[in-house]
Design a protein around this motif. Structure first.
Motif, short mmCIF file in Angstrom:
data_model
loop_
_atom_site.label_atom_id
_atom_site.label_comp_id
_atom_site.label_asym_id
_atom_site.label_seq_id
_atom_site.Cartn_x
_atom_site.Cartn_y
_atom_site.Cartn_z
N GLU A 61 -5.09 -6.35 3.11
CA GLU A 61 -5.13 -6.60 1.98
C GLU A 61 -6.02 -6.98 0.76
O GLU A 61 -6.59 -8.07 0.27
CB GLU A 61 -4.46 -8.74 2.29
N LYS A 62 -7.17 -6.27 1.30
CA LYS A 62 -8.15 -6.67 0.32
C LYS A 62 -8.34 -6.13 -0.64
O LYS A 62 -9.11 -6.29 -2.34
CB LYS A 62 -9.78 -6.24 0.27
N LEU A 63 -7.07 -5.20 -1.29
CA LEU A 63 -6.88 -5.21 -2.26
C LEU A 63 -5.86 -5.21 -2.80
O LEU A 63 -4.58 -4.72 -1.91
CB LEU A 63 -7.11 -3.54 -3.05
N SER A 64 -4.57 -5.71 -3.87
CA SER A 64 -3.33 -5.67 -4.73
C SER A 64 -2.62 -5.10 -5.40
O SER A 64 -4.37 -5.11 -6.60
CB SER A 64 -2.64 -6.79 -4.44
N VAL A 65 -2.02 -4.38 -6.29
CA VAL A 65 -2.05 -3.74 -7.34
C VAL A 65 -0.48 -4.15 -7.89
O VAL A 65 0.58 -4.57 -7.07
CB VAL A 65 -2.48 -2.14 -6.69
N ARG A 66 0.08 -4.36 -8.86
CA ARG A 66 0.89 -4.59 -9.80
C ARG A 66 1.26 -4.01 -11.32
O ARG A 66 0.71 -3.69 -11.98
CB ARG A 66 1.69 -5.42 -10.17
N SER A 67 1.79 -3.49 -11.66
CA SER A 67 2.62 -3.09 -12.42
C SER A 67 2.81 -3.55 -14.09
O SER A 67 3.91 -4.19 -13.65
CB SER A 67 3.70 -1.53 -12.32
N VAL A 68 2.45 -3.56 -14.84
CA VAL A 68 2.36 -4.77 -16.06
C VAL A 68 2.13 -4.28 -17.12
O VAL A 68 1.04 -3.55 -17.82
CB VAL A 68 1.28 -6.07 -16.21
N ASN A 69 3.88 -4.18 -17.85
CA ASN A 69 3.65 -3.21 -19.00
C ASN A 69 2.75 -1.55 -19.49
O ASN A 69 1.78 -2.00 -20.01
CB ASN A 69 2.79 -4.07 -20.63
N ASN A 70 3.61 -0.82 -18.20
CA ASN A 70 2.29 0.32 -18.87
C ASN A 70 1.15 -0.05 -17.90
O ASN A 70 -0.11 1.10 -17.85
CB ASN A 70 2.68 1.01 -19.73
N GLU A 71 0.73 -0.76 -17.65
CA GLU A 71 -1.29 -0.99 -16.90
C GLU A 71 -0.61 -0.65 -15.66
O GLU A 71 0.53 -1.69 -15.09
CB GLU A 71 -2.06 -1.75 -17.44
N LEU A 72 -2.37 -0.89 -15.16
CA LEU A 72 -1.28 -1.22 -13.64
C LEU A 72 -2.45 -2.63 -13.34
O LEU A 72 -4.13 -2.05 -13.92
CB LEU A 72 -2.21 0.33 -12.62
N HIS A 73 -2.70 -3.11 -12.80
CA HIS A 73 -3.54 -4.35 -12.69
C HIS A 73 -4.35 -4.61 -11.73
O HIS A 73 -2.74 -4.90 -10.13
CB HIS A 73 -3.00 -5.83 -13.21
N PHE A 74 -5.16 -5.09 -11.27
CA PHE A 74 -5.67 -4.68 -9.96
C PHE A 74 -6.39 -6.16 -9.10
O PHE A 74 -7.24 -6.67 -9.65
CB PHE A 74 -6.93 -3.48 -9.30
N TYR A 75 -6.09 -6.21 -8.01
CA TYR A 75 -6.71 -7.61 -7.95
C TYR A 75 -7.57 -7.68 -6.12
O TYR A 75 -6.91 -6.68 -6.03
CB TYR A 75 -5.23 -9.03 -7.30
N GLU A 76 -8.57 -8.61 -6.46
CA GLU A 76 -8.83 -8.46 -4.81
C GLU A 76 -9.17 -9.89 -4.06
O GLU A 76 -8.64 -11.05 -4.38
CB GLU A 76 -10.71 -7.83 -4.72
N ASN A 77 -8.81 -9.56 -2.45
CA ASN A 77 -8.53 -10.58 -1.09
C ASN A 77 -7.72 -10.96 -1.64
O ASN A 77 -8.00 -12.21 -1.72
CB ASN A 77 -9.98 -11.16 -1.57
N ASN A 78 -6.35 -10.90 -2.25
CA ASN A 78 -5.55 -12.33 -2.56
C ASN A 78 -6.05 -13.41 -3.29
O ASN A 78 -5.43 -14.05 -3.62
CB ASN A 78 -5.35 -12.26 -1.23
N ASP A 79 -6.65 -12.91 -4.98
CA ASP A 79 -6.97 -13.99 -5.31
C ASP A 79 -6.10 -13.15 -7.28
O ASP A 79 -6.82 -12.38 -7.81
CB ASP A 79 -8.22 -13.73 -6.02
N PHE A 80 -5.24 -14.21 -7.07
CA PHE A 80 -4.10 -13.71 -8.50
C PHE A 80 -4.28 -14.00 -9.58
O PHE A 80 -4.46 -13.61 -10.74
CB PHE A 80 -2.95 -14.03 -8.24
N ASN A 81 -5.76 -15.25 -9.44
CA ASN A 81 -5.91 -15.17 -10.92
C ASN A 81 -7.08 -14.50 -11.72
O ASN A 81 -7.33 -14.81 -12.84
CB ASN A 81 -7.25 -16.47 -10.61
N VAL A 82 -7.68 -13.33 -10.86
CA VAL A 82 -8.76 -12.73 -11.71
C VAL A 82 -8.03 -11.38 -11.51
O VAL A 82 -7.91 -10.98 -10.34
CB VAL A 82 -10.11 -13.25 -11.16
#
Length: 515
Positions: free
Chosen positions: A78-99
């Motif tokens: 769970e140190k890294l998570s990723v989601r697909s947004v408008n043809n880009e990939l956004h990566f988040y670290e340590n479940n901080d989804f504000n950054v």
């Protein structure tokens, strides 16, 4: 910390939720509801919510219009998570989804797969082709995502409307099944599939399949060093390949469309579910020896128990609404438990309790069926259908609708095949086939009731020839009656009387041929 066992963790009032999922360590609950925009508002509601599971607090609400890959992907820790947004990939670290910690920005990334296991994390991304440019898959290692040299591997290909990407457990390689929606040649309603291989060290290859037709299933062995592919028009072929994409073992052909490795990787089950009759072939994945061949008709689900000793097959709704229930088997083919759904009720899902990796060490493979009161269900060998007109003739290869191919270890005098040998063998077979087509078909030899010495086709006496022809005609009629009788048809009295004349007719034929 987690509350006591069996107590309520949190309650969320979310009536429109249609999908939910948990992060790997159960810290985050993701919920999704269909996106909607009230008439008077500019922006609709944020419909993807991420909740802190233990406190019930909302971590972040996001917009996620498309339902495909709606849920973020997490690394195992769970140190890294990723989601697909408008043809880009956004990566988040340590479940901080504000950054947003990092972005992968390329033209139209339409699909991605995060590698399993721990750090360093890798990601495979798919960009569909457009306007004559090919589609491609690239591998990256987080956080190096930018610039022309960032990709670990790159493979481009035509003929892909969608792909499925599978990492092996060690995250050392990815298999990409590329599919077109339609097969331009009209040969298959599955569209066309090709299989591509990319290694994290940069090698790429097209996997050379030895039969044309759809790819039904592609699975990695848990050992990460080989994979099994089930492919080709029915009866389908199954082959295990190495990381060099060379065939290690060829299982021949059979009624199958799926493959399942045991969690320990020591057993491989090839199976035919769905529109096939539920035959399972259980193989020792190291010695390539068949262990058993049980049958589970109407199964819609198959899964291995974490112990690598048992499997469950089930018939579930909504795929099939009748005869719902499940069976637990030992891999040697014995049914240990059979549970039918109560009358009038449906079974929707069957799952094994999960266990941490490595809870069950691999055990030596047994070939003797495990004891059970419910017995085993070995598949009965099926006879190929032969039209009535051909039944009195011996089976010749040309009379078979589909060529059955034996597994490699059962073919007469065959050694393990190298890639080069396979290619040459293919060339030889093509040549031979071309020659065969040029030659007229030889007459098949006839069986005992019609055994006449080929040299004496004519006795030289027209009267005798006529009698011989007559006797043979009667014998042929008797053969056909015998076939009808064997297939369960009740014969009339006059037909039974004809059968009794067989010996007399054979004797008569012999005498006529001697004269």
């Amino acid at each position: 910390g987690p509350p006591s066992y069996g107590s309520v963790v949190s309650t969320l009032d979310l009536p429109k939720t249609s999908l939910l999922d948990f992060s790997p360590l159960n810290n985050v609950l993701a919920t999704w509801q269909p996106y909607s925009k009230p008439k008077d508002s500019v922006q609709g509601e944020a419909n993807l919510q991420l909740w802190d599971l233990w406190s019930g607090q909302l971590i972040k609400a996001l917009y996620q219009k498309k339902v495909d890959s709606w849920c973020p992907s997490w690394s195992e820790d769970e140190k890294l998570s990723v989601r697909s947004v408008n043809n880009e990939l956004h990566f988040y670290e340590n479940n901080d989804f504000n950054v947003i910690a990092n972005k992968l920005h390329m033209q139209k990334v339409s699909d991605f797969a995060l590698s399993p296991g721990g750090q360093p994390n890798k990601v495979a991304v798919y960009v569909p082709g457009s306007k004559g440019a090919p589609s491609f898959v690239r591998l990256y290692q987080y956080p190096v995502l930018g610039g022309p040299t960032a990709a670990l591997a790159n493979k481009s290909f035509f003929k892909a409307d969608r792909v499925s990407m599978q990492w092996n457990k060690k995250a050392s390689a990815v298999l990409v099944t590329a599919s077109t929606e339609v097969d331009k040649s009209g040969a298959s309603y599955y569209g066309e599939q090709t299989l591509h291989f990319l290694s994290a060290s940069g090698e790429t290859a097209l996997v050379q399949l030895q039969k044309t037709g759809p790819i039904y299933d592609v699975v990695w062995s848990p050992n990460s060093s080989e994979f099994c592919v089930v492919y080709g028009f029915m009866p389908a072929k199954a082959t295990v390949y190495s990381l060099k994409c060379d065939p290690l073992f060829d299982f021949g052909t059979g009624p199958r469309n799926a493959a399942y490795y045991s969690p320990q990787g020591h057993i491989l089950v090839l199976a035919g579910f769905g529109n096939l009759r539920g035959q399972m072939e259980v193989w020792d994945a190291k010695k390539y020896k068949q262990v058993s061949k049980p049958q589970a008709p109407d199964a819609t689900h198959f899964s291995w128990c974490p112990d690598g000793e048992h499997v469950v097959t089930a018939t579930c709704s909504p795929r099939l609404r009748v005869s719902n229930g499940y069976k637990i088997w030992h891999y040697t083919g014995s049914v240990l438990l059979k549970q039918d759904a109560a009358a009038g009720s449906e079974l929707w899902e069957v799952r094994w309790q999960p266990f941490p990796e490595g809870s069950f060490p691999e055990r030596a493979i047994k070939y003797q069926a495990a004891p059970s009161d419910l017995g085993t269900t070995e598949a009965t060998p099926t006879q190929a259908y032969r039209p009535p007109a051909m039944r009195h003739l011996p089976a010749t290869p040309s009379s078979k609708l589909h060529e059955e191919e034996l597994p490699q270890n059962l073919r007469p005098g065959e050694k393990r095949i190298s890639k080069a040998a396979l290619k040459n063998q293919q060339k030889r077979e093509n040549k031979k086939a071309a020659k065969q087509e040029a030659k007229p078909e030889p007459e098949p030899p006839s069986d005992s009731a019609l055994s006449i010495s080929q040299s004496k086709l004519s006795s030289g006496d027209p009267e005798t020839d006529r009698k011989i022809k007559n006797v043979k005609k009667k014998l042929k009629a008797i053969e056909e009656l015998k076939d009808q009788q064997a297939s369960g048809k009740v014969l009339q009295k006059n037909q039974l009387e004809k059968l009794q004349k067989e010996d007399q007719l054979l004797k008569e034929l012999e005498e006529l041929q001697i004269c």
